[in-house]
Design a protein around this motif. Structure first.
Motif, short mmCIF file in Angstrom:
data_model
loop_
_atom_site.label_atom_id
_atom_site.label_comp_id
_atom_site.label_asym_id
_atom_site.label_seq_id
_atom_site.Cartn_x
_atom_site.Cartn_y
_atom_site.Cartn_z
N GLY A 139 44.98 34.24 -5.34
CA GLY A 139 44.90 34.98 -6.59
C GLY A 139 46.19 35.66 -6.98
O GLY A 139 46.17 36.72 -7.63
N LEU A 140 47.33 35.08 -6.62
CA LEU A 140 48.63 35.69 -6.90
C LEU A 140 49.24 35.14 -8.18
O LEU A 140 49.08 33.97 -8.49
N PRO A 141 49.99 35.98 -8.90
CA PRO A 141 50.77 35.47 -10.03
C PRO A 141 52.10 34.92 -9.50
O PRO A 141 52.36 34.98 -8.29
N ARG A 142 52.94 34.41 -10.38
CA ARG A 142 54.28 34.03 -9.97
C ARG A 142 55.11 35.31 -9.87
O ARG A 142 55.33 35.99 -10.87
N ILE A 143 55.55 35.64 -8.68
CA ILE A 143 56.26 36.89 -8.44
C ILE A 143 57.71 36.76 -8.89
O ILE A 143 58.40 35.81 -8.52
N PRO A 144 58.19 37.69 -9.71
CA PRO A 144 59.59 37.62 -10.13
C PRO A 144 60.53 37.98 -8.99
O PRO A 144 60.23 38.88 -8.19
N PHE A 145 61.64 37.27 -8.91
CA PHE A 145 62.61 37.58 -7.86
C PHE A 145 63.49 38.75 -8.26
O PHE A 145 63.85 39.59 -7.44
N ARG A 146 63.84 38.82 -9.53
CA ARG A 146 64.64 39.94 -10.04
C ARG A 146 63.96 40.52 -11.28
O ARG A 146 63.32 39.80 -12.03
N GLN A 147 64.13 41.82 -11.46
CA GLN A 147 63.56 42.48 -12.63
C GLN A 147 64.55 43.48 -13.20
O GLN A 147 65.34 44.09 -12.45
N ASP A 148 64.52 43.65 -14.51
CA ASP A 148 65.38 44.64 -15.14
C ASP A 148 64.91 46.05 -14.78
O ASP A 148 63.71 46.31 -14.65
N ARG A 149 65.87 46.92 -14.64
CA ARG A 149 65.56 48.31 -14.31
C ARG A 149 65.05 49.04 -15.55
O ARG A 149 65.59 48.87 -16.64
N LEU A 150 64.02 49.85 -15.38
CA LEU A 150 63.54 50.70 -16.46
C LEU A 150 64.35 52.00 -16.46
O LEU A 150 64.66 52.55 -15.40
N ARG A 151 64.66 52.49 -17.64
CA ARG A 151 65.43 53.73 -17.76
C ARG A 151 64.68 54.72 -18.64
O ARG A 151 64.15 54.36 -19.69
N ALA A 152 64.68 55.97 -18.22
CA ALA A 152 64.01 57.02 -18.99
C ALA A 152 64.71 57.22 -20.32
O ALA A 152 65.92 57.00 -20.45
N SER A 153 63.93 57.65 -21.32
CA SER A 153 64.51 57.89 -22.64
C SER A 153 64.21 59.30 -23.15
O SER A 153 64.50 59.62 -24.30
N GLY A 154 63.60 60.12 -22.33
CA GLY A 154 63.25 61.48 -22.75
C GLY A 154 62.22 62.06 -21.82
O GLY A 154 61.97 61.54 -20.72
N ASN A 155 61.61 63.14 -22.25
CA ASN A 155 60.60 63.79 -21.39
C ASN A 155 59.38 64.27 -22.18
O ASN A 155 58.71 65.21 -21.78
N ASP A 156 59.10 63.61 -23.30
CA ASP A 156 57.92 63.98 -24.08
C ASP A 156 56.63 63.60 -23.35
O ASP A 156 55.63 64.32 -23.42
N VAL A 157 56.66 62.44 -22.71
CA VAL A 157 55.50 61.95 -21.95
C VAL A 157 56.00 61.33 -20.66
O VAL A 157 57.13 60.85 -20.57
N TRP A 158 55.14 61.37 -19.66
CA TRP A 158 55.38 60.60 -18.44
C TRP A 158 54.76 59.22 -18.61
O TRP A 158 53.72 59.07 -19.24
N MET A 159 55.38 58.21 -18.02
CA MET A 159 54.77 56.89 -17.94
C MET A 159 54.60 56.55 -16.46
O MET A 159 55.57 56.48 -15.71
N PHE A 160 53.35 56.36 -16.04
CA PHE A 160 53.07 56.04 -14.65
C PHE A 160 53.29 54.55 -14.41
O PHE A 160 52.69 53.71 -15.08
N THR A 161 54.19 54.22 -13.47
CA THR A 161 54.54 52.81 -13.24
C THR A 161 53.89 52.22 -11.99
O THR A 161 53.76 51.01 -11.89
N GLY A 162 53.51 53.06 -11.02
CA GLY A 162 52.71 52.58 -9.89
C GLY A 162 53.41 51.66 -8.92
O GLY A 162 54.64 51.66 -8.79
N CYS A 163 52.61 50.81 -8.26
CA CYS A 163 53.13 50.00 -7.15
C CYS A 163 53.20 48.52 -7.49
O CYS A 163 54.26 48.00 -7.86
N VAL A 164 52.09 47.81 -7.36
CA VAL A 164 52.10 46.36 -7.55
C VAL A 164 52.53 45.98 -8.95
O VAL A 164 53.30 45.03 -9.15
N MET A 165 52.08 46.72 -9.94
CA MET A 165 52.43 46.39 -11.32
C MET A 165 53.94 46.56 -11.53
O MET A 165 54.57 45.76 -12.23
N ASP A 166 54.53 47.58 -10.93
CA ASP A 166 55.97 47.77 -11.06
C ASP A 166 56.73 46.68 -10.34
O ASP A 166 57.78 46.23 -10.81
N ALA A 167 56.20 46.23 -9.21
CA ALA A 167 56.89 45.20 -8.42
C ALA A 167 56.73 43.80 -9.00
O ALA A 167 57.63 42.97 -8.88
#
Length: 395
Positions: A139-167
């Motif tokens: 039940g696995l998707p195709r796992i990306p080998f490389r991913q672009d880094r996410l960068r913060a743009s402010g502090n109005d809201v937090w965005m929860f990125t978690g574990c498997v979804m972030d990876a």
């Protein structure tokens, strides 16, 4: 394997089920098997026999409990308000103390260690490309080998990125972040301190580990800013920290958590206008169980999407797709059988694409050949097309 033990379920909760059977049509495992042991009523009866009558915990009991998707579709259907989810969590915690050599004890600990998870994900990505991993069966998707880094743009809201979804699905986070930012909002990222919400550990009965992850997450997401979540399973657990951790601080934290669609739906005027893009696109909305049955916050998904595309509802009354976090990997045959009913509903909808606000659901449906995306990925693409069109018009 036989023994006697207390499951630690609240006596009033255990007695609240009157065995009326109104939950049965809403239970995916009962719908597939037709067996009482695979129904909420049957599982509660088995819990009573163990806790109240001292029945032995045997392999049949393990199988009955482990076959539960923990979708909690039975709860909204129950006229007595039986809290089946908390009963199942208590039972799984009792069973986790009894298991020996269970891989989940160490496997789920990886989820809270972002660097290690990213490293192992790269190894898995290489193994997939060398065809050393049976991805479909697991039940696995195709796992990306490389991913672009996410960068913060402010502090109005937090965005929860978690574990498997972030990876594995960071591109989804990036799309969600762009949509939120299009509403004129600065986004802070949860970072490695909040590397995992603890949902998978909690469902597996690893309470102490889930509690530790919750404490880390609350510390990392300090302050008063709203915490936006784009994964239904994560959102359900984050909203339940008040109960899981049991402190006033945890209760206040939980009140800050919102599914990202909930947050956007209350601010429709901040979102860019739809234009003509997407109007010819028909999208069927699949409601993840933890958004529909636990958070009771599935309607905002359709409300946000309807601004940009033609939205159709599936006619299966929100029946589970069979993903269930790690369930599809642990119970592949049952998960596939449950998914068949969802595939039939998708086929009847006539939609070109399916939207689902939970990573496990998107992976599980995609493995069956469905074109499925996170709702805000669809919105992001439509907005991107609109910007491209505006740029062309300027030229």
């Amino acid at each position: 394997m036989t023994a006697k033990m207390s499951l630690g379920i609240d006596a009033e909760e255990l007695a609240s089920c009157v065995a009326c059977g109104l939950c049965l049509p809403h239970c995916p495992t009962f719908r597939v098997t037709g067996e009482e042991w695979a129904s909420p009523r049957g599982r509660i009866n088995a819990m009573r026999q163990v806790q109240d009558q001292g029945a032995a915990i045997d392999q049949a009991f393990f199988s009955s409990m482990d076959s539960c998707v923990q979708c909690r579709g039975c709860e909204p259907a129950c006229p007595s308000g039986v809290p089946f989810g908390s009963m199942m969590e208590a039972t799984q915690a009792a069973l986790a103390r009894k298991r020996r050599g269970d891989w989940r004890r160490w496997g789920f600990r990886v989820l809270g260690r972002r660097r290690l998870l990213n490293l192992l994900s790269r190894v898995l990505a290489v193994a997939q490309r060398l065809r050393l991993v049976p991805s479909k069966r697991l039940g696995l998707p195709r796992i990306p080998f490389r991913q672009d880094r996410l960068r913060a743009s402010g502090n109005d809201v937090w965005m929860f990125t978690g574990c498997v979804m972030d990876a594995w699905q960071r591109s989804t986070h990036a799309a969600v972040k762009r949509v939120v930012e299009s509403a004129g909002v600065g986004v802070a990222l949860s970072g490695p301190g909040a590397a995992c919400c603890g949902a998978l550990s909690l469902h597996a009965g690893l309470e102490s580990h889930a509690h530790a992850l919750a404490a880390r997450t609350m510390e990392a997401l300090a302050g008063s800013a709203p915490i936006l979540v784009d994964s239904a399973g994560c959102g359900a657990v984050l909203k339940d920290y008040g109960k899981l951790v049991g402190t006033p601080e945890a209760e206040v934290f939980s009140q800050r958590v919102m599914d990202v669609h909930e947050w956007l739906a209350t601010r429709p005027d901040l979102l860019p206008p739809a234009g003509e893009q997407g109007r010819d696109l028909t999208v069927a909305v699949h409601d993840p169980c933890h958004l529909r049955h636990v958070q009771r916050a599935h309607q905002p998904v359709a409300e946000v999407l309807a601004r940009y595309a033609t939205v159709v509802a599936l006619d299966d009354d929100g029946l589970c797709c069979g993903a269930g976090g790690a369930y599809a990997a642990m119970q592949p045959e049952l998960a596939a059988s449950i998914r068949e009913r969802k595939l039939e509903a998708i086929g009847r909808s006539g939609a070109e694409i399916v939207a689902s606000a939970n990573p496990g659901c998107t992976i599980h449906l995609a493995n069956a050949g469905v074109t499925v995306r996170h709702p805000l990925e669809i919105v992001d693409e439509i907005l991107d097309e609109k910007l491209d069109q505006a740029s062309d018009d300027d030229r």
